[in-house]
Design a protein around this motif. Structure first.
Motif, PDB file in Angstrom:
ATOM      1  N   LEU A   1      51.839  57.457  28.775  1.00 44.70           N
ATOM      2  CA  LEU A   1      52.815  56.587  29.445  1.00 44.70           C
ATOM      3  C   LEU A   1      53.055  55.304  28.664  1.00 44.70           C
ATOM      4  O   LEU A   1      54.184  54.806  28.601  1.00 44.70           O
ATOM      5  N   ALA A   2      52.015  54.750  28.055  1.00 45.13           N
ATOM      6  CA  ALA A   2      52.171  53.524  27.283  1.00 45.13           C
ATOM      7  C   ALA A   2      53.074  53.749  26.073  1.00 45.13           C
ATOM      8  O   ALA A   2      53.931  52.913  25.765  1.00 45.13           O
ATOM      9  N   PHE A   3      52.904  54.867  25.389  1.00 49.61           N
ATOM     10  CA  PHE A   3      53.739  55.125  24.219  1.00 49.61           C
ATOM     11  C   PHE A   3      55.172  55.483  24.595  1.00 49.61           C
ATOM     12  O   PHE A   3      56.100  55.195  23.857  1.00 49.61           O
ATOM     13  N   GLN A   4      55.369  56.111  25.734  1.00 50.20           N
ATOM     14  CA  GLN A   4      56.726  56.444  26.169  1.00 50.20           C
ATOM     15  C   GLN A   4      57.475  55.205  26.625  1.00 50.20           C
ATOM     16  O   GLN A   4      58.646  55.028  26.304  1.00 50.20           O
ATOM     17  N   ALA A   5      56.838  54.345  27.376  1.00 51.04           N
ATOM     18  CA  ALA A   5      57.517  53.190  27.952  1.00 51.04           C
ATOM     19  C   ALA A   5      57.654  52.037  26.975  1.00 51.04           C
ATOM     20  O   ALA A   5      58.656  51.325  26.977  1.00 51.04           O
ATOM     21  N   PHE A   6      56.655  51.827  26.141  1.00 53.17           N
ATOM     22  CA  PHE A   6      56.647  50.659  25.274  1.00 53.17           C
ATOM     23  C   PHE A   6      56.555  51.057  23.815  1.00 53.17           C
ATOM     24  O   PHE A   6      55.764  50.499  23.069  1.00 53.17           O
ATOM     25  N   GLY A   7      57.376  51.989  23.410  1.00 57.32           N
ATOM     26  CA  GLY A   7      57.404  52.397  22.014  1.00 57.32           C
ATOM     27  C   GLY A   7      57.883  51.248  21.135  1.00 57.32           C
ATOM     28  O   GLY A   7      57.912  50.098  21.537  1.00 57.32           O
TER      29      GLY A   7
END
Length: 68
Positions: free
Chosen positions: A40-46
């Motif tokens: 989720l962190a990489f998807q939302a805050f790429g």
């Protein structure tokens, strides 16, 4: 010989007992939660680009020069 030690000495393999699975459940849920958090962190805050014309120098983002 107590009841619980009699059950363990019956010759059942470890995976047929309830306690190993119960003890492994906590760490397994922690690993699953960690993987979900990372995804989720990489998807939302790429890698978010700079859209207002500023420049990036390392970790510092400078604002564009004001136009008059």
């Amino acid at each position: 010989m107590s009841e619980s030690s009699r059950e363990l000495s019956e010759g059942k393999p470890w995976y047929r007992h309830r306690w190993p699975w119960l003890l492994m459940l906590g760490p397994a849920l922690a690993v699953v939660g960690c993987v979900i958090t990372i995804v989720l962190a990489f998807q939302a805050f790429g890698d978010q680009g700079i859209t207002d014309g500023g420049t990036r120098q390392g970790l510092v983002v400078t604002a564009p020069a004001a136009r008059h």
